[in-house]
Design a protein around this motif. Sequence first.
Motif: not given
Length: 273
Positions: A1-6, A28-40, A69-71
């Motif tokens: 899987m491609v990294s979030f930074s990528r 936005t889906d990755l952040v909304r779902s909690g897979e990626v923290p808002g801080r990151e 708006k969405n997270c």
Amino acid sequence: MVSFSRLFDQATSESLLDVDWALNLQITDLVRSGEVPGREALRQVKKRMFNRNANVVLYTLTLLEALVKNCGGPVQSEVATKDFMDQFRRLIRGSISSVKPRCLELIQTWAYAFEGQPRYKIVPDTYNILRMEGHQFPEHNPHGDAMFVAEVAPEWVEGRECYSCRTKFGMTNRKHHCRKCGQVFCGKCSAKVAPVPKFGIEKAVRVCDFCHGQLQGTIPEGTTAPLAGVPSGGRGGTSPLGAAEVSPEEEVRRFVEQERQMQAQRSSSSSGG
């Protein structure tokens, strides 16, 4: 899987000719779902918003707008910090002419949206400081605030089968979520797309058939499909049709069941004729 930074780099790449909405939605889906923290997510924003290429900065600001708006709280609480507000002021003061208006538009929208929320007070305070410094803001658009402070999208429901057709998920039958009701569907039962303004989603996104009908106006919001004797969506028991309150999930299930019954009737009529 491609990294979030990528993914973030791809969504804000200087080689883009226009905003990549598909990538923005994926992020936005990755952040909304909690897979990626808002801080990151905000850490990636900070890395890109001082880029020397104006297009990179503008793509970053568009993505930031979608995240805020969405997270919800996980991102908004990171924006409403002294560190981020100080950096945003620095961006406004040092940005080139094509970037500055976009920055001013965003901080103004956030200031009105967060007005009256003590934990986000630093945002309207920063906006007022910028006004006192003489920065020229665009004319305020109240409709933009209404979009921003729209209802929070429902949490995504997890399941092993499609909420509509009840087929099991697997390698050849991927799960998808309706961005309006949050229920989980197979690709066939969530093939339609539409914007969801009530949640601040302005780009057409995946929705189920029932929610698509509501968004297109063919099914009034807050109504339920008139189905008698349909069992409830829960495990066991029934739900009376005349119940005062019906959940969005129950509305979806009833609508799907009604569609099935109508299709069965049409098939029976055509075969009998």
